[in-house]
Design a protein around this motif. Structure first.
Motif, PDB file in Angstrom:
ATOM      1  N   ASP A 165       0.823  -1.206   0.000  1.00 16.61           N
ATOM      2  CA  ASP A 165       0.000   0.000   0.000  1.00 16.61           C
ATOM      3  C   ASP A 165       0.860   1.261   0.000  1.00 16.61           C
ATOM      4  O   ASP A 165       0.625   2.187  -0.791  1.00 16.61           O
ATOM      5  CB  ASP A 165      -0.918   0.009   1.224  1.00 16.61           C
ATOM      6  N   SER A 168       2.771   1.626  -3.305  1.00 19.12           N
ATOM      7  CA  SER A 168       1.843   1.953  -4.384  1.00 19.12           C
ATOM      8  C   SER A 168       1.444   3.424  -4.323  1.00 19.12           C
ATOM      9  O   SER A 168       1.374   4.115  -5.348  1.00 19.12           O
ATOM     10  CB  SER A 168       0.595   1.076  -4.307  1.00 19.12           C
ATOM     11  N   MET A 179      -2.532   3.298 -11.076  1.00 16.45           N
ATOM     12  CA  MET A 179      -2.793   1.934 -10.647  1.00 16.45           C
ATOM     13  C   MET A 179      -3.612   1.221 -11.713  1.00 16.45           C
ATOM     14  O   MET A 179      -4.631   1.739 -12.190  1.00 16.45           O
ATOM     15  CB  MET A 179      -3.559   1.942  -9.323  1.00 16.45           C
ATOM     16  N   GLU A 181      -3.963  -2.728 -11.739  1.00 11.51           N
ATOM     17  CA  GLU A 181      -4.602  -3.871 -11.087  1.00 11.51           C
ATOM     18  C   GLU A 181      -3.985  -4.035  -9.709  1.00 11.51           C
ATOM     19  O   GLU A 181      -2.827  -3.667  -9.487  1.00 11.51           O
ATOM     20  CB  GLU A 181      -4.399  -5.170 -11.886  1.00 11.51           C
ATOM     21  N   TYR A 182      -4.753  -4.598  -8.780  1.00 11.44           N
ATOM     22  CA  TYR A 182      -4.158  -4.982  -7.504  1.00 11.44           C
ATOM     23  C   TYR A 182      -4.969  -6.091  -6.864  1.00 11.44           C
ATOM     24  O   TYR A 182      -6.147  -6.299  -7.175  1.00 11.44           O
ATOM     25  CB  TYR A 182      -3.983  -3.791  -6.553  1.00 11.44           C
ATOM     26  N   ARG A 184      -6.103  -7.694  -3.080  1.00  6.66           N
ATOM     27  CA  ARG A 184      -6.217  -7.254  -1.695  1.00  6.66           C
ATOM     28  C   ARG A 184      -6.589  -8.422  -0.781  1.00  6.66           C
ATOM     29  O   ARG A 184      -7.257  -9.376  -1.181  1.00  6.66           O
ATOM     30  CB  ARG A 184      -7.253  -6.151  -1.565  1.00  6.66           C
ATOM     31  N   MET A 190      -3.278  -4.290   0.431  1.00  3.99           N
ATOM     32  CA  MET A 190      -2.824  -4.852  -0.837  1.00  3.99           C
ATOM     33  C   MET A 190      -1.805  -5.967  -0.623  1.00  3.99           C
ATOM     34  O   MET A 190      -0.915  -5.864   0.226  1.00  3.99           O
ATOM     35  CB  MET A 190      -2.172  -3.769  -1.702  1.00  3.99           C
ATOM     36  N   SER A 193       0.479  -5.344  -6.572  1.00  3.74           N
ATOM     37  CA  SER A 193      -0.104  -4.311  -7.422  1.00  3.74           C
ATOM     38  C   SER A 193       0.687  -4.164  -8.711  1.00  3.74           C
ATOM     39  O   SER A 193       1.870  -4.543  -8.783  1.00  3.74           O
ATOM     40  CB  SER A 193      -0.178  -2.970  -6.684  1.00  3.74           C
ATOM     41  N   HIS A 202       1.511  -2.565 -17.192  1.00  3.54           N
ATOM     42  CA  HIS A 202       2.440  -2.197 -16.112  1.00  3.54           C
ATOM     43  C   HIS A 202       3.871  -2.080 -16.627  1.00  3.54           C
ATOM     44  O   HIS A 202       4.287  -2.793 -17.526  1.00  3.54           O
ATOM     45  CB  HIS A 202       2.375  -3.181 -14.953  1.00  3.54           C
ATOM     46  N   PRO A 286      -8.896   0.962 -11.762  1.00  3.19           N
ATOM     47  CA  PRO A 286      -8.104  -0.220 -11.418  1.00  3.19           C
ATOM     48  C   PRO A 286      -8.959  -1.480 -11.278  1.00  3.19           C
ATOM     49  O   PRO A 286     -10.082  -1.431 -10.776  1.00  3.19           O
ATOM     50  CB  PRO A 286      -7.477   0.157 -10.070  1.00  3.19           C
TER      51      PRO A 286
END
Length: 332
Positions: A165, A168, A179, A181-182, A184, A190, A193, A202, A286
């Protein structure tokens, strides 16, 4: 009113890999992956792939243990560079200006919350191919090499961090990433990510580090373009004793074809067989994966499950101190 987003960074330009076996690592990247030696000093060797236009995308540096050194990002303009430097300094992460490394101009260096050293710059030196390397294709930097299964360009880097987190937020708020994708946990924190400053899904990924250490590398990824190349390089590496950890297969998160190997120095290298998906929507939201939804959706299809080392192993090698995240989410 929608807040306007400014991308002051243009791309991931280079990474520095630390290796205790410099010549063996060099052999891996040049003879198997077809990369070119651009320059070398007493402790470092500079390499590029055949479709790259800058001086180098990879710096191999001799060290007592494997890992990652400086990570370089090019700004979109001199003004963009200055804007980001100001923000970094105000946030308290700055180290200062340097004259730059081989092939790159004045560089601003800083340390991230995860303990990784990064660099921002604008001025670059474009690679000038030798006569024997020149191609008739005006839109390609040099000939496709006739050795190994040549990679085409640097794609992304995956860093192991002790707080996904926090890192990010640093990337989005301080460096201007978006952002993409992530994943959790049930508590909302998170686990991993994926972020970018371009249409790619990315240029950087973050993986929760089970050692609770800082500054470790999960992998550096190079791009092939064609999934078939992954099968070709897998054959070549297997027959030459290079350890393959997982793949060829396909990611659910990022949707790209992949193969993971360890280069002789001990660092994990990923090969991308296509780009995954591209993002052109300026209001893209995201993609959020809950940990419980990952099996069968966010995981990858592959010949065999990824081994436990895929979650715990990074460089430099350290002892696991906390329960690792389940394997399927540690991708890309």
């Amino acid at each position: 009113m929608t807040k306007e987003h400014f991308f002051d960074l243009a791309q991931l330009a280079y990474t520095e890999i630390l290796t205790p076996t410099l010549e063996e690592s060099l052999h891996f990247f040049t003879e198997y992956l077809g990369m070119f030696i651009v320059d070398r000093t007493e402790k470092s060797i500079y390499l590029k792939a055949y479709e790259e236009t800058y001086h180098h995308s990879l710096k191999l540096t001799e060290s007592t243990e494997p890992g990652v050194g400086a990570i370089g990002w090019r700004a979109v303009s001199p003004q963009g560079l200055q804007r980001r430097v100001k923000i970094i300094e105000e946030a308290g992460y700055g180290i200062g200006w340097t004259t730059g490394d081989q092939g790159y101009g004045e560089t601003y260096q800083f340390k991230t919350p995860s303990g990784h050293v990064m660099e921002l710059f604008w001025d670059v030196e474009y690679y000038k191919p030798l006569e024997t390397e020149k191609t008739s294709l005006l839109n390609r930097a040099q000939k496709r090499p006739n050795r190994g299964v040549p990679v085409r360009r640097l794609d992304h880097i995956n860093l192991m961090v002790n707080d996904v987190d926090k890192m990010s937020q640093f990337l989005t708020d301080v460096l201007g990433f978006k952002m993409r994708e992530y994943v959790r946990f049930e508590n909302g924190k998170m686990a991993s990510s994926w972020l970018s400053v371009s249409n790619l899904v990315h240029e950087i990924a973050l993986t929760l580090d089970p050692t609770a250490e800082t500054g470790r590398l999960h992998h550096v990824a190079y791009w092939y373009g064609y999934p078939q190349n992954l099968y070709d390089v897998a054959d070549l590496l297997k027959e030459n004793g290079i350890f393959m950890e997982g793949g060829p297969g396909k990611h659910g998160i990022s949707q790209a074809f992949c193969l993971y190997v360890y280069e002789p120095g001990g660092n994990r290298i990923e090969f991308f067989g296509d780009t995954g998906y591209l993002i052109f929507d300026p209001s893209f939201e995201p993609v959020v994966w809950d940990l419980k939804d990952i099996p069968g959706k966010g995981d990858i299809w592959i010949g065999a499950p990824l081994p436990p080392t895929f979650i715990t192993y990074g460089t430099p090698i350290r002892e696991v101190k906390q329960p690792p995240v389940p394997a399927p989410i540690m991708q890309s």
